[in-house]
Motif scaffolding. Structure first.
Motif, mmCIF file in Angstrom:
data_model
loop_
_atom_site.group_PDB
_atom_site.id
_atom_site.type_symbol
_atom_site.label_atom_id
_atom_site.label_comp_id
_atom_site.label_asym_id
_atom_site.label_seq_id
_atom_site.Cartn_x
_atom_site.Cartn_y
_atom_site.Cartn_z
ATOM 1 N N GLU A 1 -4.066 9.823 2.111
ATOM 2 C CA GLU A 1 -3.833 9.106 1.023
ATOM 3 C C GLU A 1 -5.056 8.640 0.399
ATOM 4 O OE1 GLU A 1 -2.303 5.400 2.526
ATOM 5 O OE2 GLU A 1 -0.457 6.566 3.493
ATOM 6 N N ASP A 2 -6.337 9.002 1.036
ATOM 7 C CA ASP A 2 -7.718 9.102 0.293
ATOM 8 C C ASP A 2 -7.767 9.863 -0.886
ATOM 9 O OD1 ASP A 2 -8.343 7.264 2.032
ATOM 10 O OD2 ASP A 2 -9.089 8.703 3.391
ATOM 11 N N VAL B 1 -5.918 10.300 -3.434
ATOM 12 C CA VAL B 1 -5.131 9.735 -4.639
ATOM 13 C C VAL B 1 -5.892 8.116 -5.039
ATOM 14 C CG1 VAL B 1 -2.836 10.880 -4.342
ATOM 15 C CG2 VAL B 1 -3.349 8.761 -3.363
ATOM 16 N N ASP B 2 -5.712 7.934 -6.122
ATOM 17 C CA ASP B 2 -6.318 6.544 -6.504
ATOM 18 C C ASP B 2 -5.462 6.086 -7.588
ATOM 19 O OD1 ASP B 2 -7.352 7.470 -8.894
ATOM 20 O OD2 ASP B 2 -9.143 8.542 -8.129
ATOM 21 N N ASP B 3 -5.856 4.718 -7.797
ATOM 22 C CA ASP B 3 -4.942 4.148 -8.800
ATOM 23 C C ASP B 3 -4.830 4.807 -10.362
ATOM 24 O OD1 ASP B 3 -7.381 2.969 -9.749
ATOM 25 O OD2 ASP B 3 -6.873 1.082 -9.158
ATOM 26 N N TRP C 1 2.279 2.898 -2.255
ATOM 27 C CA TRP C 1 2.317 3.671 -3.300
ATOM 28 C C TRP C 1 1.527 4.680 -3.219
ATOM 29 C CZ3 TRP C 1 -2.232 4.567 -5.875
ATOM 30 C CH2 TRP C 1 -3.122 3.574 -5.645
ATOM 31 N N LYS C 2 0.487 4.541 -2.418
ATOM 32 C CA LYS C 2 -0.602 5.526 -2.069
ATOM 33 C C LYS C 2 0.054 6.837 -1.352
ATOM 34 C CE LYS C 2 -5.177 3.768 -2.259
ATOM 35 N NZ LYS C 2 -6.418 3.826 -1.582
ATOM 36 N N SER C 3 0.995 6.348 -0.391
ATOM 37 C CA SER C 3 1.573 7.466 0.275
ATOM 38 C C SER C 3 2.647 8.344 -0.442
ATOM 39 C CB SER C 3 2.280 6.747 1.743
ATOM 40 O OG SER C 3 3.246 5.891 1.290
ATOM 41 N N LEU D 1 -1.721 5.855 -10.907
ATOM 42 C CA LEU D 1 -0.688 4.627 -10.542
ATOM 43 C C LEU D 1 0.039 4.288 -11.788
ATOM 44 C CD1 LEU D 1 0.920 3.062 -8.574
ATOM 45 C CD2 LEU D 1 -1.141 1.219 -8.873
ATOM 46 N N LEU E 1 2.369 8.627 -3.637
ATOM 47 C CA LEU E 1 1.678 9.577 -4.547
ATOM 48 C C LEU E 1 0.984 10.877 -3.701
ATOM 49 C CD1 LEU E 1 -0.436 7.514 -6.881
ATOM 50 C CD2 LEU E 1 1.341 9.059 -7.380
ATOM 51 N N ALA E 2 0.780 10.373 -2.583
ATOM 52 C CA ALA E 2 -0.012 11.686 -1.621
ATOM 53 C C ALA E 2 0.916 12.416 -1.553
ATOM 54 C CB ALA E 2 -0.624 11.069 -0.448
ATOM 55 N N THR F 1 0.716 -1.208 0.022
ATOM 56 C CA THR F 1 0.108 0.114 -0.023
ATOM 57 C C THR F 1 0.790 1.348 -0.101
ATOM 58 O OG1 THR F 1 -0.073 -0.009 2.379
ATOM 59 C CG2 THR F 1 -1.862 -1.120 1.442
#
Length: 398
Positions: free
Chosen positions: A178-179, A181-183, A165-167, A186, A169-170, A163
């Motif tokens: 993190e909410d 951003v989404d895939d 990758w979310k942090s 990605l 991207l954020a 998980t």
């Protein structure tokens, strides 16, 4: 402070430490260590007359340019401590991981400069390139070769459970959560970068990996992939190729933004006053600390939930002196934020002034930095060449 001009000359004749892949007998049971246990176990072995098992220690950092205070008090200071406490026979490999940086958009000119900044900073904080192997990841193609082989063995289910990758991207988008951003944002490189991280470690058959708590999940994946390879290509009569690396929980203070103490200190923030850089002058440090967000409550207490700004300053002060933050807070129980900010500024300046001076001395010595990086990559490849040769043989490519 070491003169790195002399260090570099000595490095040309430095012999590479003998490499071994022998595992400790308690390897499978002992896969997580605190930093204190990590150091103490080898002291106890020495005192008991036992010869400690050789450790191969690998850690990497992205080329984000000039480090901020959070970087310094996190990975970089721990690298310096590891170098100081390591046994003479231990191999220390510290890498600037440029391929990982490419998982997010980069300006080529800025990335080129950031790589040199990070290399100079690592030298400036005390990493000795004749003792440790310091190199650019992208100078050793064995990383990407092993990465592809491991990619072909990695179940998609394991990657989907990663998980972080979310942090990333954020943080890159300066998002509040993190909410946000989404895939859809990605790319394949960011999704699979934990496999490259595994290759970074396994190509040197590292036995210990000192990283922060946020990387624990990735260390478990590295161990899983090492075990999958060993079982898939089990050659009768030979030892497993890869050790299962031990996660070393390195102590580091979470340094928060001076302007938004609910977020980590980061260079992605548009507010330059939110962070302290290694190159900041004493007056800049004082100005930024003076303007740091706190609160209007009388007295100083350590309460990260209710008083995040004040607690952040206490954390910084405690980290600079390597003291317990709750004990530091007691010293300021009857004092105000003015006193605290003044002492924090003095402590940070005292911590950074030596490395800052060394950084300014060597940053633009291009030939010197290139020589350190080239020698480090050459030494690193003496480890990885043997691994890749054995990998190719076991999978049938040679």
């Amino acid at each position: 402070m070491i003169s790195f001009r002399r260090v570099c000359l000595r490095a040309q004749g430095a012999a590479l430490h003998r490499h071994t892949t022998r595992q400790p007998t308690n390897w499978r049971q002992w896969h997580q260590l605190s930093y204190r246990e990590f150091s103490r176990s080898f002291i106890l072995a020495s005192q008991s007359g036992q010869k400690p098992s050789k450790r191969v220690i690998f850690s990497g950092i992205q080329p984000t340019g000039i480090p901020h205070l959070g970087n310094y008090l996190g990975a970089l200071s721990n690298w310096a401590k590891l170098q100081k406490s390591a046994e003479p026979d231990d191999a220390l490999l510290f890498s600037i991981v440029g391929w990982h940086a490419l998982t997010l958009p980069q300006d080529p000119a800025s990335l080129r400069s950031a790589r040199d900044d990070m290399l100079a900073a690592i030298l400036a904080i005390g990493i000795d390139p004749t003792r440790s192997i310091l190199f650019h990841q992208d100078h050793n193609l064995h990383h990407t070769e092993l990465c592809w082989i491991l990619n072909c063995l990695t179940p998609m289910g394991k990657l989907r459970r990663m998980t972080t990758w979310k942090s990333r991207l954020a943080a890159s988008r300066n998002a509040n959560s993190e909410d946000d951003v989404d895939d859809s944002l990605l790319n394949a490189g960011l999704f699979t970068y934990p496999v490259l991280q595994a290759a970074d470690v396994l190509v040197y058959r590292a036995t210990h990996v000192p990283v922060g708590e946020d990387q624990r999940q990735h260390i478990e994946l590295i161990r899983d992939l090492a075990d999958i390879f060993n079982r898939t290509f089990d050659t009768h009569g030979e030892l497993p190729l890869f050790p299962l690396p031990i996660y070393v929980d390195t102590p580091s203070r979470r340094v928060l933004s001076l302007k938004d103490p609910l977020s980590k200190m980061s260079k992605s923030s548009p507010d330059t006053a939110s962070r302290i850089l290694l190159t900041d002058t004493a007056s800049q440090i004082k100005s930024k600390i003076r303007a740091a967000v706190t609160d209007s409550i009388q007295g100083i207490t350590y309460d990260p939930v209710s008083r995040p700004g004040t607690s952040n300053l206490l954390n910084i002060l405690a980290a600079c002196a390597d003291n317990d933050v709750t004990e530091v807070a007691k010293l300021y129980a009857n004092r105000g934020h003015g006193d605290l900010k003044s002492d924090v500024a003095d402590a940070v300046e005292e911590l950074l002034k030596g490395p800052r001076a060394e950084f300014e001395k060597i940053r633009y010595e291009k030939a010197f930095l290139e020589d350190v990086a080239r020698q480090g990559a050459s030494r690193a490849m003496q480890y990885s060449e043997a691994t890749i040769h054995e990998v190719r043989k076991r999978i049938g490519l040679t």
